[in-house]
Design an enzyme around this catalytic site. Structure first.
Site, short mmCIF file in Angstrom:
data_model
loop_
_atom_site.label_atom_id
_atom_site.label_comp_id
_atom_site.label_asym_id
_atom_site.label_seq_id
_atom_site.Cartn_x
_atom_site.Cartn_y
_atom_site.Cartn_z
CB ILE A 44 15.33 34.80 39.21
CG1 ILE A 44 15.83 34.98 40.66
CG2 ILE A 44 14.61 36.07 38.72
CD1 ILE A 44 16.89 36.06 40.83
CD GLU A 45 10.31 29.59 37.01
OE1 GLU A 45 9.14 29.91 36.77
OE2 GLU A 45 10.66 28.43 37.28
CD GLU A 56 21.00 24.75 41.93
OE1 GLU A 56 20.22 25.64 41.50
OE2 GLU A 56 20.75 23.54 41.84
N1 THU Z 1 15.93 25.00 39.05
C1 THU Z 1 16.85 25.46 39.93
O1 THU Z 1 16.81 26.63 40.33
N2 THU Z 1 17.80 24.61 40.36
C2 THU Z 1 17.85 23.27 40.09
O2 THU Z 1 18.70 22.57 40.59
C3 THU Z 1 16.83 22.69 39.21
C4 THU Z 1 15.96 23.65 38.50
C5 THU Z 1 14.83 25.89 38.63
C6 THU Z 1 14.86 26.36 37.22
C7 THU Z 1 13.39 26.66 36.98
O3 THU Z 1 13.11 27.95 37.48
C8 THU Z 1 12.66 25.65 37.85
O4 THU Z 1 13.61 25.22 38.83
C9 THU Z 1 12.10 24.47 37.10
O5 THU Z 1 13.08 23.82 36.39
#
Ligand code: THU
Length: 137
Positions: A44-45, A56
Site C-alpha cells: 500500500i503506497e 508482508e
Molecule cells: N514491496 C513489498 O511490498 N514487498 C517486498 O518484498 C518488496 C517491496 C513493495 C514496496 C513498494 O510499494 C514496492 O514494492 C516497490 O518497492
C-alpha cells in the site's frame, strides 16, 4: 505438511489488491498460521512515500492486531503491475520485513517465494536472516 502451492495462489489473490500507483510494482503476501488461517497482504503506497507499507508487513500486522502470532509460513509474489505470473523472478522480502519476521517467527518459519503459480522457492527465516540476535524464536 504445508501446501505451498495453495499458499502461493493466495499470495496472487492478495496481489490483486496492491495499491502501487507510484512504483507500479505489485506485491502480494499470504501468511499462514499454525492453526491454518491465512492472512493476506498487499503493498500500500502513498504519495509522500514514507507511509508506504510492504505486503508482508500488512499481512503480519493484520494478524498480530487480531491477537494471532503462531506463524508457520508466508508466500510472497511480486512483479510489475499488470504483468502475468511467471514473467518475473521471485520477490524476496526487504530487510525491514525480515526484521518483523524475526520479531514474531521461529527460525524454521518458511518463506515461499513464488515465480508463478507452480514455480516457487522455499527458504527458512534463519537462511534469509542469518546471524541475527534475539528475539528470533
Ligand atoms: N514491496 C513489498 O511490498 N514487498 C517486498 O518484498 C518488496 C517491496 C513493495 C514496496 C513498494 O510499494 C514496492 O514494492 C516497490 O518497492
Amino acid at each position: 505438511m504445508i501446501d505451498y502451492k495453495a499458499l502461493v495462489k493466495e499470495a496472487y489473490e492478495a496481489q490483486k489488491r496492491a495499491y502501487c500507483p507510484y512504483s507500479h510494482w505489485a506485491v502480494g503476501a499470504a501468511l499462514l498460521t499454525e492453526s491454518g488461517r491465512i492472512y493476506r497482504g498487499c503493498n500500500i503506497e502513498n504519495n509522500t512515500f514514507t507511509p508506504t507499507v510492504c505486503a508482508e508487513r500488512v499481512a503480519f500486522f493484520k494478524a498480530v492486531s487480531e491477537g494471532v502470532k503462531d506463524f508457520a509460513a508466508i508466500a510472497i509474489v511480486g512483479n510489475p503491475q499488470g504483468a502475468k505470473p511467471g514473467s518475473a523472478d521471485v520477490c524476496p522480502p526487504c530487510g525491514v520485513c525480515r526484521q518483523v519476521m524475526v520479531e514474531f517467527c521461529p527460525a524454521d518459519f518458511k518463506i515461499v517465494l513464488g515465480r508463478s503459480y507452480d514455480d516457487y522457492e522455499v527458504y527458512t527465516l534463519a537462511e534469509l536472516m542469518p546471524k541475527v540476535s534475539l528475539p528470533l524464536k
